[in-house]
Design a protein around this motif. Sequence first.
Motif, mmCIF file in Angstrom:
data_model
loop_
_atom_site.group_PDB
_atom_site.id
_atom_site.type_symbol
_atom_site.label_atom_id
_atom_site.label_comp_id
_atom_site.label_asym_id
_atom_site.label_seq_id
_atom_site.Cartn_x
_atom_site.Cartn_y
_atom_site.Cartn_z
ATOM 1 N N ALA A 178 0.836 -1.199 0.000
ATOM 2 C CA ALA A 178 0.000 0.000 0.000
ATOM 3 C C ALA A 178 0.868 1.245 0.000
ATOM 4 N N THR A 179 0.535 2.174 -0.881
ATOM 5 C CA THR A 179 1.221 3.463 -0.871
ATOM 6 C C THR A 179 0.585 4.372 0.165
ATOM 7 N N TYR A 180 1.303 5.448 0.502
ATOM 8 C CA TYR A 180 0.792 6.401 1.486
ATOM 9 C C TYR A 180 1.059 7.814 0.979
ATOM 10 N N GLY A 181 0.032 8.634 1.025
ATOM 11 C CA GLY A 181 0.213 10.025 0.630
ATOM 12 C C GLY A 181 -0.931 10.872 1.137
ATOM 13 N N ASP A 182 -1.413 10.550 2.315
ATOM 14 C CA ASP A 182 -2.580 11.224 2.888
ATOM 15 C C ASP A 182 -2.189 12.630 3.347
ATOM 16 N N MET A 183 -2.702 13.631 2.624
ATOM 17 C CA MET A 183 -2.401 15.024 2.968
ATOM 18 C C MET A 183 -3.616 15.750 3.530
ATOM 19 N N THR A 184 -4.622 14.996 3.991
ATOM 20 C CA THR A 184 -5.789 15.622 4.602
ATOM 21 C C THR A 184 -5.395 16.234 5.945
#
Length: 302
Positions: free
Chosen positions: A244-250
């Motif tokens: 799984a990639t991660y890029g949560d910028m919320t």
Amino acid sequence: MRALVVDHSEAGPVRFADVDEPVPSAGEALVEIRHISLNFGELNYVHQWPAGAVHGHDAAGVVVRAASDGSGPPEGTRVAVGMASHAWAERVAVSPASLGTVPEGVDLADAAALGIAGATAFRVLRKRSLLARDVLITGASGGVGHFAVQLAALAGARVTALVGSPERAAGLRELGADRVLTDLAETGDRFDLVLDTVGGPLVARAWSSLAEGGTIHLVGYSSGQETTFPSGALFGFGEPRTIATYGDMTPTGGELTDLLGLMAAGRLSAPVGLRGDWQDVGDAVQALFARKVHGKIVLDVA
């Protein structure tokens, strides 16, 4: 006011500059910054930001003007700023959604260390139950790694911390790691969850150590190296394994509030490996790039 701005020259990645005072919108609070926290990614990949822009995402300070629409914390509230834009300045305009209220007993400098590193570890590790699970944290001596080791242990996981050298293993057992390794070849265990900050060949090695139904969460690539999987490595029987990639910028306000609550309760500590003055940001950046810092760098805004 003074701020650290993006510098694309050889003298970079950041430099001091005089910039305009921020003008908050109705839904933004004005925060006087007392401490900033550096992250490897935002400095190593500074070319992704425009030259001259106020840089940085993580900081802590005091609300000097509450949002005029009545949202967010009141004037005088101590706050942590996490994953916001343009945070490395004497004053910043921030949406309350990116603020966490700092409880009494928590030092503002420690609160500044949370930001991207703390929220990243928190968001990845809460995706599944970790009770009695085997969890591998790579790059465990870094900012994300220090938080991840503690949070996984709090959740009841059996935590293996992987570091690049014996010197970088210091303190990880005290934070909750059951084992600290410098090479995956040192164990034949299989892991239910891998939080990887390193990337490169290590991802392929971690894949071979992943249990059925397990997941590798890619949250960084500090190695800067490519990942190559041997022929047939991605085929297998049994419950599917995933990457799984991660890029949560919320906005991170909710996570910051939870993490600060754990700090106030004495269940989570800030991994501050270097504390200094923001006037010395050049030396701090060099120490970060040279891998001389275990944990986060926090600089005081004078």
